[in-house]
Design a protein around this motif. Structure first.
Motif, mmCIF file in Angstrom:
data_model
loop_
_atom_site.group_PDB
_atom_site.id
_atom_site.type_symbol
_atom_site.label_atom_id
_atom_site.label_comp_id
_atom_site.label_asym_id
_atom_site.label_seq_id
_atom_site.Cartn_x
_atom_site.Cartn_y
_atom_site.Cartn_z
ATOM 1 N N SER A 74 1.101 -1.039 0.160
ATOM 2 C CA SER A 74 0.149 0.049 0.443
ATOM 3 C C SER A 74 0.669 1.316 -0.012
ATOM 4 O O SER A 74 0.556 2.400 -0.707
ATOM 5 C CB SER A 74 -1.013 -0.050 1.553
ATOM 6 N N PHE A 75 1.789 1.018 0.951
ATOM 7 C CA PHE A 75 2.937 2.352 0.497
ATOM 8 C C PHE A 75 3.739 2.426 -0.753
ATOM 9 O O PHE A 75 3.846 3.627 -1.905
ATOM 10 C CB PHE A 75 4.521 1.971 0.950
ATOM 11 N N LYS A 76 3.926 1.318 -1.363
ATOM 12 C CA LYS A 76 4.265 1.787 -2.581
ATOM 13 C C LYS A 76 3.193 2.524 -3.936
ATOM 14 O O LYS A 76 3.602 3.068 -3.978
ATOM 15 C CB LYS A 76 5.009 0.294 -3.361
ATOM 16 N N ASP A 77 1.733 1.201 -3.710
ATOM 17 C CA ASP A 77 1.410 2.869 -4.470
ATOM 18 C C ASP A 77 0.587 3.419 -3.499
ATOM 19 O O ASP A 77 0.687 4.046 -5.225
ATOM 20 C CB ASP A 77 -0.260 1.565 -4.025
ATOM 21 N N SER A 78 1.032 4.718 -3.038
ATOM 22 C CA SER A 78 1.214 6.323 -2.560
ATOM 23 C C SER A 78 2.576 6.185 -3.177
ATOM 24 O O SER A 78 2.388 7.903 -2.984
ATOM 25 C CB SER A 78 0.821 5.810 -1.268
ATOM 26 N N GLY A 79 3.099 5.606 -3.743
ATOM 27 C CA GLY A 79 4.368 6.403 -3.911
ATOM 28 C C GLY A 79 5.445 5.993 -3.528
ATOM 29 O O GLY A 79 7.222 6.960 -3.620
ATOM 30 N N VAL A 80 5.566 5.841 -1.974
ATOM 31 C CA VAL A 80 6.459 5.378 -1.416
ATOM 32 C C VAL A 80 8.015 4.257 -1.962
ATOM 33 O O VAL A 80 7.371 3.534 -2.866
ATOM 34 C CB VAL A 80 5.977 4.827 -0.171
ATOM 35 N N THR A 81 9.227 4.999 -1.964
ATOM 36 C CA THR A 81 9.897 4.087 -2.517
ATOM 37 C C THR A 81 10.810 3.319 -1.626
ATOM 38 O O THR A 81 11.063 3.446 -0.520
ATOM 39 C CB THR A 81 11.901 5.251 -2.649
ATOM 40 N N VAL A 82 10.507 1.476 -1.540
ATOM 41 C CA VAL A 82 10.957 0.962 -1.230
ATOM 42 C C VAL A 82 12.195 0.411 -1.180
ATOM 43 O O VAL A 82 12.664 -0.122 -2.573
ATOM 44 C CB VAL A 82 9.259 -0.474 -0.638
ATOM 45 N N ILE A 83 13.400 0.449 0.258
ATOM 46 C CA ILE A 83 14.160 -0.003 0.056
ATOM 47 C C ILE A 83 14.292 -0.813 0.295
ATOM 48 O O ILE A 83 14.679 -0.972 1.909
ATOM 49 C CB ILE A 83 15.615 0.969 0.431
ATOM 50 N N VAL A 84 14.811 -2.309 0.006
ATOM 51 C CA VAL A 84 15.575 -3.555 0.942
ATOM 52 C C VAL A 84 17.193 -3.852 1.783
ATOM 53 O O VAL A 84 17.458 -3.285 0.591
ATOM 54 C CB VAL A 84 14.904 -4.908 -0.273
ATOM 55 N N GLY A 85 16.288 -4.330 2.994
ATOM 56 C CA GLY A 85 18.053 -3.844 3.651
ATOM 57 C C GLY A 85 17.238 -4.075 4.818
ATOM 58 O O GLY A 85 16.119 -3.626 5.908
ATOM 59 N N GLU A 86 18.842 -3.565 5.202
ATOM 60 C CA GLU A 86 18.445 -3.282 7.584
ATOM 61 C C GLU A 86 19.845 -2.931 7.547
ATOM 62 O O GLU A 86 20.319 -2.406 7.554
ATOM 63 C CB GLU A 86 18.256 -4.801 8.356
ATOM 64 N N VAL A 87 19.622 -2.014 9.201
ATOM 65 C CA VAL A 87 20.209 -1.770 9.743
ATOM 66 C C VAL A 87 21.541 -2.210 9.632
ATOM 67 O O VAL A 87 22.765 -1.405 9.803
ATOM 68 C CB VAL A 87 19.890 -1.055 10.927
ATOM 69 N N TYR A 88 22.096 -3.500 9.662
ATOM 70 C CA TYR A 88 22.966 -4.404 10.377
ATOM 71 C C TYR A 88 23.556 -4.477 8.996
ATOM 72 O O TYR A 88 24.771 -4.442 8.539
ATOM 73 C CB TYR A 88 22.985 -5.459 11.120
ATOM 74 N N ASP A 89 23.164 -3.818 7.428
ATOM 75 C CA ASP A 89 24.106 -3.424 6.465
ATOM 76 C C ASP A 89 24.510 -2.617 6.020
ATOM 77 O O ASP A 89 23.923 -1.758 5.438
ATOM 78 C CB ASP A 89 22.744 -4.549 5.202
ATOM 79 N N HIS A 90 26.279 -1.678 6.285
ATOM 80 C CA HIS A 90 26.309 -0.951 6.329
ATOM 81 C C HIS A 90 26.325 -0.461 5.220
ATOM 82 O O HIS A 90 25.186 0.829 4.889
ATOM 83 C CB HIS A 90 27.557 -1.288 6.955
ATOM 84 N N PRO A 91 26.700 -0.919 3.946
ATOM 85 C CA PRO A 91 26.722 -0.563 2.496
ATOM 86 C C PRO A 91 25.586 -0.112 2.166
ATOM 87 O O PRO A 91 25.027 1.051 1.338
ATOM 88 C CB PRO A 91 27.728 -1.045 1.969
ATOM 89 N N VAL A 92 24.517 -1.164 2.481
ATOM 90 C CA VAL A 92 23.103 -0.372 2.271
ATOM 91 C C VAL A 92 22.280 0.418 2.644
ATOM 92 O O VAL A 92 22.060 1.821 2.185
ATOM 93 C CB VAL A 92 22.311 -1.662 2.247
ATOM 94 N N LEU A 93 22.904 0.905 3.936
ATOM 95 C CA LEU A 93 22.415 2.034 4.421
ATOM 96 C C LEU A 93 22.738 2.875 4.198
ATOM 97 O O LEU A 93 21.986 4.062 4.178
ATOM 98 C CB LEU A 93 22.075 1.428 5.922
#
Length: 312
Positions: free
Chosen positions: A54-73
């Motif tokens: 529903s966030f995606k549908d409202s225009g939110v950009t979803v980034i898959v990752g987590e705080v433990y993954d430093h380069p992605v963060l």
């Protein structure tokens, strides 16, 4: 529609209890909105997966990752201007040190909001084990100050969705209709705010110079109640007097000592709120804080009275 002149916001923990309301408020206010979501969230939790869609549908950009993954963060942070952390118990609050490190490396963030949204942890007078829990948030504050990262701390006080559906009665899933328990004498003032309003005030403050390196307290006048006043309001709504049991402070402290985890923490928070009055005993000084409903009178906040009506 996202407004490219408004700050781009990354929300970490955007599917949580407060996080989802912050995401909704950000989108509604026209900020280009990004969320960092763990892969496991979208795979193993159908409710949260649906929320992410529903966030995606409202225009939110979803980034898959987590705080433990430093380069992605770091990469995620470099795409935005503001980072809001609403991480809850799934991540330990101390893991926000990883967010601080990534913000320092990215070097482009105008403002960081750590995961607070409850009480002012520098001014609580709680007993153990609640004391240690508050101290873990205070340590993050010190780390942010030491890092020199611009910040805003949001003190949302009691979230209505957590405390009001059962009138703060531990173990109840619906509001009491016969009897209830009151900690202390019930004349200490407490503040209740809907999660949607906490989200709205947070987003209002994102680009506001008045909230830079300050604590934003959400204390609208119609949401400050003593427990006795709250009970009285509920009794008027259901047209019935409830049987009240008052638990004196010494008895409550003994209960906290003797109770297993997590009941001891819940009782400890109750002691801090309803006996010590840790949300309302101090004045907000301009040197450290500002009050949200005064800064943003245009926010049509939900009063405690309005919040309780559907439960009748």
């Amino acid at each position: 529609m996202a407004d490219k002149n408004k700050s781009k916001i990354l929300i970490i923990g955007g599917t949580g209890n407060i996080g989802k309301f912050v995401v909704e408020a950000s989108v509604k206010a026209g900020h280009p909105t990004f969320i960092l979501v763990r892969e496991s969230t979208t795979v193993s939790d159908p409710v949260k997966a649906k929320l992410v869609e529903s966030f995606k549908d409202s225009g939110v950009t979803v980034i898959v990752g987590e705080v433990y993954d430093h380069p992605v963060l770091v990469k995620a942070i470099k795409q935005v201007d503001v980072v809001i952390s609403t991480v809850g118990s799934t991540y330990h609050l101390v893991d926000q040190n990883k967010i601080i490190d990534a913000i320092k490396e990215a070097g482009n963030i105008k403002r960081f909001f750590p995961s607070e949204f409850g009480m002012d942890v520098d001014r609580v007078r709680a007993v153990e084990p609640a004391k240690s829990m508050f101290e873990s948030k205070a340590k993050i504050r010190r780390a942010i100050e030491a890092s020199g990262i611009p910040y805003t701390i949001v003190v949302g006080n009691c979230s209505s969705g957590f405390f009001l559906p059962n009138i703060a009665q531990l173990g109840l899933t619906a509001p009491p209709r016969d009897k209830l328990t009151i900690f202390g004498h019930g004349n200490v003032k407490v503040v209740f705010n809907s999660e949607a309003d906490i989200g709205a005030y947070t987003i209002k403050s994102v680009d506001d110079p008045r909230t830079l390196n300050k604590i934003l307290y959400i204390k609208p006048p119609n949401n400050i109640f003593t427990f006795n006043e709250l009970v009285s309001l509920w009794e008027n709504k259901i047209h019935k007097k409830l049987e009240k049991t008052y638990v004196p402070e010494d008895q409550l402290l003994k209960l906290i000592e003797e109770s297993p985890w997590p009941l001891n923490i819940k009782l400890g928070i109750g002691h801090s709120l309803f006996v010590k009055g840790d949300q309302t005993y101090f004045e907000i000084e301009p040197s450290f804080g500002v009050e949200a409903s005064q800064l943003y009178p245009d926010v049509n906040y939900t009063t405690v009275d309005e919040f309780l009506t559907p439960f009748v």
